[in-house]
Enzyme design. Structure first.
Site, mmCIF file in Angstrom:
data_model
loop_
_atom_site.group_PDB
_atom_site.id
_atom_site.type_symbol
_atom_site.label_atom_id
_atom_site.label_comp_id
_atom_site.label_asym_id
_atom_site.label_seq_id
_atom_site.Cartn_x
_atom_site.Cartn_y
_atom_site.Cartn_z
ATOM 1 N N PHE A 141 85.085 30.705 67.645
ATOM 2 C CA PHE A 141 86.587 30.650 67.348
ATOM 3 C C PHE A 141 87.118 29.232 67.956
ATOM 4 O O PHE A 141 87.165 29.342 69.274
ATOM 5 C CB PHE A 141 87.477 31.680 67.370
ATOM 6 C CG PHE A 141 88.824 31.418 66.890
ATOM 7 C CD1 PHE A 141 88.988 31.778 65.654
ATOM 8 C CD2 PHE A 141 89.891 31.069 67.786
ATOM 9 C CE1 PHE A 141 90.281 31.625 64.790
ATOM 10 C CE2 PHE A 141 91.216 31.106 66.827
ATOM 11 C CZ PHE A 141 91.274 30.985 65.835
ATOM 12 N N ASP A 226 85.016 24.889 75.234
ATOM 13 C CA ASP A 226 86.220 25.457 74.776
ATOM 14 C C ASP A 226 86.601 26.630 75.503
ATOM 15 O O ASP A 226 86.172 27.765 75.508
ATOM 16 C CB ASP A 226 86.271 26.162 73.290
ATOM 17 C CG ASP A 226 87.564 26.636 72.857
ATOM 18 O OD1 ASP A 226 88.347 26.938 73.560
ATOM 19 O OD2 ASP A 226 87.859 26.664 71.601
ATOM 20 N N LYS A 255 96.292 28.674 75.701
ATOM 21 C CA LYS A 255 96.727 29.869 76.109
ATOM 22 C C LYS A 255 97.126 30.170 77.440
ATOM 23 O O LYS A 255 98.305 29.553 77.686
ATOM 24 C CB LYS A 255 95.454 31.132 75.702
ATOM 25 C CG LYS A 255 95.096 30.914 74.300
ATOM 26 C CD LYS A 255 94.189 32.380 73.951
ATOM 27 C CE LYS A 255 94.307 32.460 72.523
ATOM 28 N NZ LYS A 255 93.124 31.960 71.879
#
Ligand SMILES: *Cc1c(COP(=O)(O)O)cnc(C)c1O
Length: 406
Positions: A141, A226, A255
């Protein structure tokens, strides 16, 4: 003077919001540390951390202080001007990592978009128009823009929007032979999550990341990590690549980097950064003073031995208790993950029912997450108190007991 506030309820969501989310039945209104209160005054233990974002819990004094101080000084100037918090935070990120240069943006998808554009630009500048392929992992993702869903290995997010970005290949995760078979001199980048987050909290094997590094070097391809979910202390290291001892060329962070304030960064080396020369890429809000002031406070608190060692100790508390619950009620086949990113893999009997665990937990007063239908995920604050861990796990066990008795 205060703005007039009209009363709102959860039912309003279904009237006025685009229906792309299905939020829980209650509305949180206040948080302190790892506790959250809803509109009715009900208190919940927060093991979800706003999906691995609230790295220091709610209303941490260092973050509230930094935000308040900056709010009284300067909110926004755009990138036509630079600002002090952005420069200070960039220096701290450079000092703490492999990177020499930082690009700030506002979300994980944007950090990855910048990373993928940079990789293609570098290949274009150095090797010409034929080298643009990107290899990513199945079930990965990377965000929800068209480029990032195309790179992400989950058709449910990328199908149904017309033609995808071309030149992207997906390979099974943790399968070095598959990566070796897929990579070629047309590959401009390999992108991997060191711990697959949304895909089920699945950590990479060290040999896999090492092998990926070697394959990239052999084919003049860039290695992109990532670390939107795994980074900023969550693994027990500032970034998970430091745990593996495998250094990427480009790293995306979001995040936890803003601790709850929208904020993201792409980190890279001096030589690669030169390919994003003036005007090649940008975003209005990137490096906004409010966001960067909060980001500075986050890294100051997180990048300390006390907090990072605490993450490892807290992981052990979660893991021991969750394994016990898993065995006693026959619900988990494995408890995996690193630091405070933990996934409980449901047994065959409970496969597909992660949402039921989420609902049952909420009824007992604990906020958790799922990572797909088969994994129950925990991503609490890195500074969650031991008392909150114990109380939250008590509540979670009650939820599992009720769910399995039903
Ligand atoms: C959440 C996530 C993203 C997307 O971040 P947004 O801020 O939602 O755009 C990208 N990559 C990983 C690994 C993530 O967990």
């Amino acid at each position: 003077m205060s703005v007039e506030q009209v009363p709102v309820q959860r039912a309003d969501f279904d009237q006025v919001m685009v229906p792309n989310y299905a939020p829980a039945a209650f509305i949180p209104v206040r948080g302190q540390g790892s506790r959250v209160w809803d509109q009715s005054g009900r208190e919940l233990v927060d093991f979800s951390g706003g999906i691995a974002v609230n790295v220091l819990g709610h209303a941490h004094p260092a973050l509230v202080g930094a935000l308040t101080e900056q709010a009284n000084k300067l909110w926004h100037v755009s990138n036509v001007f630079t600002n002090e918090p952005a420069l200070r935070l960039a220096k701290k990120l450079v000092d703490a990592t492999f990177a020499d240069r930082v690009f700030f943006c506002n979300s994980g998808a944007e950090a990855n978009e910048a990373a993928f554009k940079l990789a293609r630009r570098v290949a274009h500048d150095r090797f010409g128009t034929e080298k643009y392929e990107i290899i990513a992992a199945l079930n990965s993702f990377h965000g929800r823009t068209l480029f990032t869903v195309s790179v992400g290995g989950q058709p449910k997010y990328s199908d149904g929007f017309g033609p995808k970005i071309s030149g992207i290949t997906h390979v099974p995760y943790n399968d070095l032979a598959a990566l070796k078979a897929a990579i070629s001199d047309k590959t401009c980048a390999v992108v991997l999550e060191p711990i697959q987050g949304e895909g089920g909290v699945l950590p990479a094997e060290r040999e896999y990341l090492q092998g990926a590094r070697e394959l990239c070097d052999a084919h003049n391809a860039l290695l992109i990590f990532d670390e939107v979910q795994s980074g900023m202390g969550r693994s027990g290291h500032l970034f998970a690549y430091q745990h593996y001892g495998v250094t990427p060329d480009i790293l995306s962070s979001a995040k936890s980097i803003g601790g709850g304030f929208p904020m993201a960064a792409m980190l890279t080396t001096e030589a690669l950064a030169q390919h994003l020369s003036v005007g090649v890429h940008g975003t209005t809000y990137g490096g906004n003073p409010l966001a960067c002031a909060v980001g500075e406070a986050v890294i100051d608190v997180v990048n300390t031995p006390e907090v990072l060692k605490g993450v490892t100790a807290k992981h052990a508390l979660f893991k021991a208790r969750l394994e016990k619950i898993g065995q006693q009620y026959g619900v988990f086949s494995q408890v995996r993950g690193m630091g405070l990113l933990i996934g409980c893999v449901l047994t065959d009997a409970w496969k597909g029912k992660a949402k039921d665990f989420f609902n049952a937990a909420e009824h007992e007063g604990v906020m958790i997450l799922q990572a797909g239908p088969d994994v129950v995920r925990f991503a609490p604050s890195l500074v969650i108190e031991e008392a909150d861990i114990n109380e939250g796990l008590e509540r979670f066990e009650r939820a599992v007991a009720k769910l399995t008795a039903a």
